[in-house]
Design a protein around this motif. Structure first.
Motif, PDB file in Angstrom:
ATOM      1  N   ASP A  60       0.832  -1.209   0.000  1.00 33.72           N
ATOM      2  CA  ASP A  60       0.000   0.000   0.000  1.00 33.72           C
ATOM      3  C   ASP A  60       0.869   1.262   0.000  1.00 33.72           C
ATOM      4  O   ASP A  60       0.550   2.241  -0.669  1.00 33.72           O
ATOM      5  N   ASP A  61       1.959   1.212   0.752  1.00 31.83           N
ATOM      6  CA  ASP A  61       2.879   2.355   0.808  1.00 31.83           C
ATOM      7  C   ASP A  61       4.056   2.063  -0.136  1.00 31.83           C
ATOM      8  O   ASP A  61       4.881   1.192   0.131  1.00 31.83           O
ATOM      9  N   LEU A  62       4.139   2.804  -1.242  1.00 31.27           N
ATOM     10  CA  LEU A  62       5.157   2.560  -2.261  1.00 31.27           C
ATOM     11  C   LEU A  62       6.420   3.405  -2.072  1.00 31.27           C
ATOM     12  O   LEU A  62       7.328   3.330  -2.896  1.00 31.27           O
ATOM     13  N   THR A  63       6.482   4.161  -0.995  1.00 27.31           N
ATOM     14  CA  THR A  63       7.597   5.098  -0.813  1.00 27.31           C
ATOM     15  C   THR A  63       8.941   4.396  -0.858  1.00 27.31           C
ATOM     16  O   THR A  63       9.852   4.779  -1.614  1.00 27.31           O
ATOM     17  N   GLU A  64       9.098   3.355  -0.049  1.00 26.23           N
ATOM     18  CA  GLU A  64      10.377   2.646   0.021  1.00 26.23           C
ATOM     19  C   GLU A  64      10.703   1.977  -1.307  1.00 26.23           C
ATOM     20  O   GLU A  64      11.853   1.982  -1.762  1.00 26.23           O
TER      21      GLU A  64
END
Length: 331
Positions: free
Chosen positions: A307-311
Motif C-alpha cells: 500500500d505504501d510505495l515510498t520505500e
C-alpha cells in the motif's frame, strides 16, 4: 430464509459484480473457521451462501424477481403439491424445521435433473388409464379381468408409497473431501449420508424405503444435492482453483508460501521471477472422481504491491525495465 437481496445487503438492481463483492465480504466475516464460538455466525454464513447461490444464477434470479420461486429456489405454486388432499402436508409439515439443509418437497417432486444414483425413476406418476378403469370398468376385450359383475373390474394391485424428495446443500470443502452429511428425514429420524465419488450440483441419491408408507411397502427418499459456493475456492471439472496473492519480494526472489487447500494448508514453492498469472499445480487436492482418483488444485499467482510505495520507489529510483511485456499484442 429472508429476501436474498436483504440477506446480502444489496438492492434488487445490484449488478453481478455487486452481488459477488457483497458475498465475498460477508463470507469472509462469517466463515465458521473464524467464528468457532459463535453458532449464529455459522447460521448466517449458510443464509448468505444460499442467497448468493440463488442471485448468482441469472435464470434463478429472474424467476425469483418474477415471483415464480421463493428465496430457497422452490416453486411458489408447485403443480400437484399436496396431492393427497392436504393429508401429506399435515403429516409432515412440522418436520421441515429440522432438516439441516435438506427439505422434503412432497411426493411427486424430484428436484434437479442431475446424475441419478441407484436408478431414480418417475414412480410417482399417476396412470390415467388405471384411474378411468377404476371408475368405469372395462370389458374383457380391454385387457382388464372382469369380476363377473357389470361395470366392475378387478382392483388394481397394491402400490408402494410415494417417494419423498429432499434438497441437501453441501459445503464446498465437504463435497470435495466427501465428508459425511447429516440429514433429517420426514419422520424425524437423522442419518449420516455418504456422498458418492464424482458428486456435483444436481447429483441425486436414492434412500431405499425412506418414502411414504403404502400397501406394498414404503417408497424411497430422493436426495438432490447442491454444492455451496466458497469465498476463496472455485471448481472447474474435478479441479479446484485458487487465486493466491504473493508479495513482490516473493515473486522476484522466490520462496515457500502457505497455501490453503480443501484438505488443509500446505507449503508451496514459488520459483524466483514468477509473474502474475502463473499457474502452479497441487496434485490430488481437487474433487474425487467416480474412479476414486482426485483432481488437482490449480493455484494462480497474483502479485500485490504494498500500500505504501515510498520505500519501493526509492529503491527503483533511476532504474527502468528495458523489456516490453506488451510486445506482440495486437499484431
Amino acid at each position: 430464509m429472508a429476501d436474498p437481496y436483504s440477506t446480502l445487503g444489496i438492492s434488487p438492481t445490484a449488478s453481478e459484480t455487486d452481488i459477488k463483492s457483497a458475498y465475498r465480504k460477508l463470507a469472509k466475516e462469517l466463515h465458521p473457521d473464524r467464528n468457532k464460538d459463535n453458532p449464529r455466525a455459522s447460521e448466517r454464513f449458510s443464509e448468505v451462501t444460499q442467497a448468493y447461490d440463488l442471485l448468482s444464477d441469472t435464470s434463478k434470479r429472474a424467476q425469483f424477481d418474477r415471483g415464480e420461486i421463493d428465496s430457497e429456489g422452490n416453486p411458489t405454486h408447485p403443480f400437484g403439491a399436496g396431492g393427497y388432499g392436504g393429508g401429506f402436508g399435515g403429516g409432515f409439515g412440522g418436520a421441515s424445521g429440522g432438516f439441516s439443509g435438506a427439505r422434503p418437497n412432497g411426493p411427486g417432486q424430484h428436484g434437479g435433473a442431475g446424475r441419478s444414483y441407484d436408478g431414480f425413476d418417475n414412480s410417482d406418476e399417476v396412470d390415467l388409464g388405471d384411474l378411468f378403469e377404476g371408475l368405469f370398468g372395462r370389458g374383457s376385450g380391454g385387457g382388464a379381468r372382469s369380476s363377473g359383475q357389470f361395470g366392475r373390474s378387478a382392483p388394481p394391485p397394491p402400490r408402494k408409497g410415494a417417494n419423498i424428495s429432499y434438497k441437501l446443500s453441501v459445503p464446498f470443502v465437504d463435497a470435495a473431501t466427501l465428508a459425511k452429511q447429516r440429514i433429517t428425514l420426514a419422520d424425524g429420524k437423522t442419518i449420516d449420508l455418504k456422498l458418492p465419488a464424482g458428486v456435483e450440483d444436481g447429483t441425486q441419491m436414492r434412500l431405499k424405503g425412506k418414502g411414504q408408507h403404502g400397501p406394498s411397502g414404503a417408497g424411497d427418499g430422493i436426495v438432490t444435492i447442491t454444492i455451496q459456493s466458497h469465498p476463496d475456492f472455485s471448481r472447474t471439472g474435478d479441479d479446484v482453483r485458487l487465486d493466491l496473492p504473493i508479495t513482490l519480494d516473493e515473486a522476484v526472489n522466490g520462496g515457500k508460501v502457505k497455501v490453503p487447500t480443501v484438505d488443509g494448508p500446505v507449503m508451496l514453492k514459488v520459483s524466483p521471477g514468477s509473474s502474475s498469472g502463473k499457474v502452479l499445480r497441487l496434485k490430488g487436492k481437487g474433487f474425487s472422481r467416480k474412479s476414486g482418483a482426485r483432481g488437482d488444485q490449480l493455484v494462480t499467482l497474483e502479485i500485490q504491491l504494498p500500500d505504501d510505495l515510498t520505500e519501493l520507489q526509492k529503491r527503483l529510483d533511476g532504474w527502468s525495465d528495458g523489456e516490453d511485456p506488451r510486445k506482440g499484442l495486437g499484431s
